[in-house]
Design a protein around this motif. Structure first.
Motif, PDB file in Angstrom:
ATOM      1  N   LEU A  48       0.855  -1.186   0.000  1.00  0.00           N
ATOM      2  CA  LEU A  48       0.000   0.000   0.000  1.00  0.00           C
ATOM      3  C   LEU A  48       0.891   1.236   0.000  1.00  0.00           C
ATOM      4  N   TYR A  49       0.690   2.109  -0.979  1.00  0.00           N
ATOM      5  CA  TYR A  49       1.460   3.344  -1.100  1.00  0.00           C
ATOM      6  C   TYR A  49       0.515   4.538  -1.079  1.00  0.00           C
ATOM      7  N   GLY A  50       1.063   5.702  -0.806  1.00  0.00           N
ATOM      8  CA  GLY A  50       0.264   6.919  -0.747  1.00  0.00           C
ATOM      9  C   GLY A  50      -0.405   7.257  -2.065  1.00  0.00           C
ATOM     10  N   THR A 119      10.203  -8.566 -13.168  1.00  0.00           N
ATOM     11  CA  THR A 119      11.234  -8.555 -12.132  1.00  0.00           C
ATOM     12  C   THR A 119      12.096  -9.801 -12.305  1.00  0.00           C
ATOM     13  N   PRO A 120      13.257  -9.855 -11.666  1.00  0.00           N
ATOM     14  CA  PRO A 120      14.126 -11.020 -11.841  1.00  0.00           C
ATOM     15  C   PRO A 120      13.450 -12.356 -11.486  1.00  0.00           C
ATOM     16  N   MET A 121      12.546 -12.346 -10.498  1.00  0.00           N
ATOM     17  CA  MET A 121      11.905 -13.585 -10.054  1.00  0.00           C
ATOM     18  C   MET A 121      10.478 -13.758 -10.564  1.00  0.00           C
ATOM     19  N   GLY A 122       9.940 -12.773 -11.260  1.00  0.00           N
ATOM     20  CA  GLY A 122       8.560 -12.858 -11.741  1.00  0.00           C
ATOM     21  C   GLY A 122       8.087 -11.552 -12.306  1.00  0.00           C
ATOM     22  N   GLY A 123       7.183 -10.883 -11.568  1.00  0.00           N
ATOM     23  CA  GLY A 123       6.656  -9.632 -12.079  1.00  0.00           C
ATOM     24  C   GLY A 123       5.956  -8.827 -11.000  1.00  0.00           C
ATOM     25  N   ARG A 124       5.586  -7.624 -11.392  1.00  0.00           N
ATOM     26  CA  ARG A 124       4.956  -6.688 -10.463  1.00  0.00           C
ATOM     27  C   ARG A 124       3.932  -5.859 -11.221  1.00  0.00           C
ATOM     28  N   VAL A 125       2.808  -5.602 -10.574  1.00  0.00           N
ATOM     29  CA  VAL A 125       1.804  -4.682 -11.095  1.00  0.00           C
ATOM     30  C   VAL A 125       1.842  -3.446 -10.207  1.00  0.00           C
ATOM     31  N   ASN A 126       2.264  -2.330 -10.775  1.00  0.00           N
ATOM     32  CA  ASN A 126       2.228  -1.054 -10.063  1.00  0.00           C
ATOM     33  C   ASN A 126       0.877  -0.410 -10.333  1.00  0.00           C
ATOM     34  N   ILE A 127       0.275   0.123  -9.280  1.00  0.00           N
ATOM     35  CA  ILE A 127      -1.058   0.699  -9.371  1.00  0.00           C
ATOM     36  C   ILE A 127      -0.994   2.123  -8.819  1.00  0.00           C
ATOM     37  N   ALA A 155      -0.135  -3.869   6.426  1.00  0.00           N
ATOM     38  CA  ALA A 155      -1.380  -3.317   5.895  1.00  0.00           C
ATOM     39  C   ALA A 155      -1.429  -1.822   6.137  1.00  0.00           C
ATOM     40  N   SER A 156      -0.272  -1.202   6.203  1.00  0.00           N
ATOM     41  CA  SER A 156      -0.196   0.248   6.394  1.00  0.00           C
ATOM     42  C   SER A 156       0.444   0.879   5.163  1.00  0.00           C
ATOM     43  N   VAL A 157       0.113   2.145   4.951  1.00  0.00           N
ATOM     44  CA  VAL A 157       0.632   2.877   3.798  1.00  0.00           C
ATOM     45  C   VAL A 157       2.079   3.253   4.077  1.00  0.00           C
ATOM     46  N   ARG A 158       2.917   3.065   3.065  1.00  0.00           N
ATOM     47  CA  ARG A 158       4.329   3.414   3.190  1.00  0.00           C
ATOM     48  C   ARG A 158       4.802   4.075   1.904  1.00  0.00           C
ATOM     49  N   PRO A 159       5.998   4.644   1.918  1.00  0.00           N
ATOM     50  CA  PRO A 159       6.503   5.291   0.698  1.00  0.00           C
ATOM     51  C   PRO A 159       6.732   4.264  -0.423  1.00  0.00           C
ATOM     52  N   ARG A 160       6.450   4.677  -1.647  1.00  0.00           N
ATOM     53  CA  ARG A 160       6.672   3.803  -2.810  1.00  0.00           C
ATOM     54  C   ARG A 160       8.160   3.551  -2.975  1.00  0.00           C
ATOM     55  N   GLN A 161       8.495   2.299  -3.259  1.00  0.00           N
ATOM     56  CA  GLN A 161       9.906   1.926  -3.457  1.00  0.00           C
ATOM     57  C   GLN A 161      10.238   1.846  -4.917  1.00  0.00           C
TER      58      GLN A 161
END
Length: 161
Positions: A48-50, A119-127, A155-161
């Motif tokens: 979860l990102y801002g 990604t090296p091990m699979g994939g990611r969906v950025n939303i 389950a808390s919002v954190r900065p996008r990496q």
């Protein structure tokens, strides 16, 4: 590629209505059928990102090419489906027509951007979204996924990496 209808039929034929309720084992079994890769050999993470969130899936073993490629086949399809407001895959996996957040994400589909990256091990969906209602719905959806897949992710919002 399987249609949603054929995936539904396959899940019902394999598991039947009595077995599709409740346990994490059955979530994993349905997920393997819908997603096309072994749930025990892969790791799901939901962030979860801002400005939205992310779904990250990777093979646990770097030599597991089969599941890595299965992830890389599944996630671009999910990216497209979610972008069209179609959340039938998570509904099949979780045996529910009311996966939290999906009704709002469907209604506000034009206010949310889904992007697939390998990604090296699979994939990611950025939303990403700048709509408050869509963001709240997305966080509700991702928090539900964290619980259902037992990922241990915050389950808390954190900065996008």
């Amino acid at each position: 590629m399987m249609t949603t209808f054929s995936m539904t039929l396959m899940v019902l034929m394999v598991f039947g209505p009595a077995q599709t309720q409740g346990s994490h084992t059955h979530v994993d079994d349905r997920a393997a059928m819908v997603m096309g890769f072994d749930q025990e050999q892969t790791a799901h993470h939901f962030y979860l990102y801002g400005d939205g969130g992310a779904i990250d899936v990777g093979a646990k073993d770097p030599t597991n090419i089969k599941d890595r490629d299965g992830i890389r086949s599944h996630l671009p399809h999910i990216t497209m489906m979610f972008g069209q407001g179609n959340f039938e895959a998570p509904m099949l996996v979780h045996d529910s027509k009311a996966v939290p957040g999906t009704a709002t994400l469907t209604r506000l589909k034009d206010r949310v951007a889904y992007t697939y990256i390998e990604t090296p091990m699979g994939g990611r969906v950025n939303i990403v979204t700048n709509d408050k209602a869509a963001l709240d719905a997305l966080h509700e959806f991702l928090t539900y996924q964290i619980r259902e897949h037992h990922t241990g992710d915050a389950a808390s919002v954190r900065p996008r990496q």
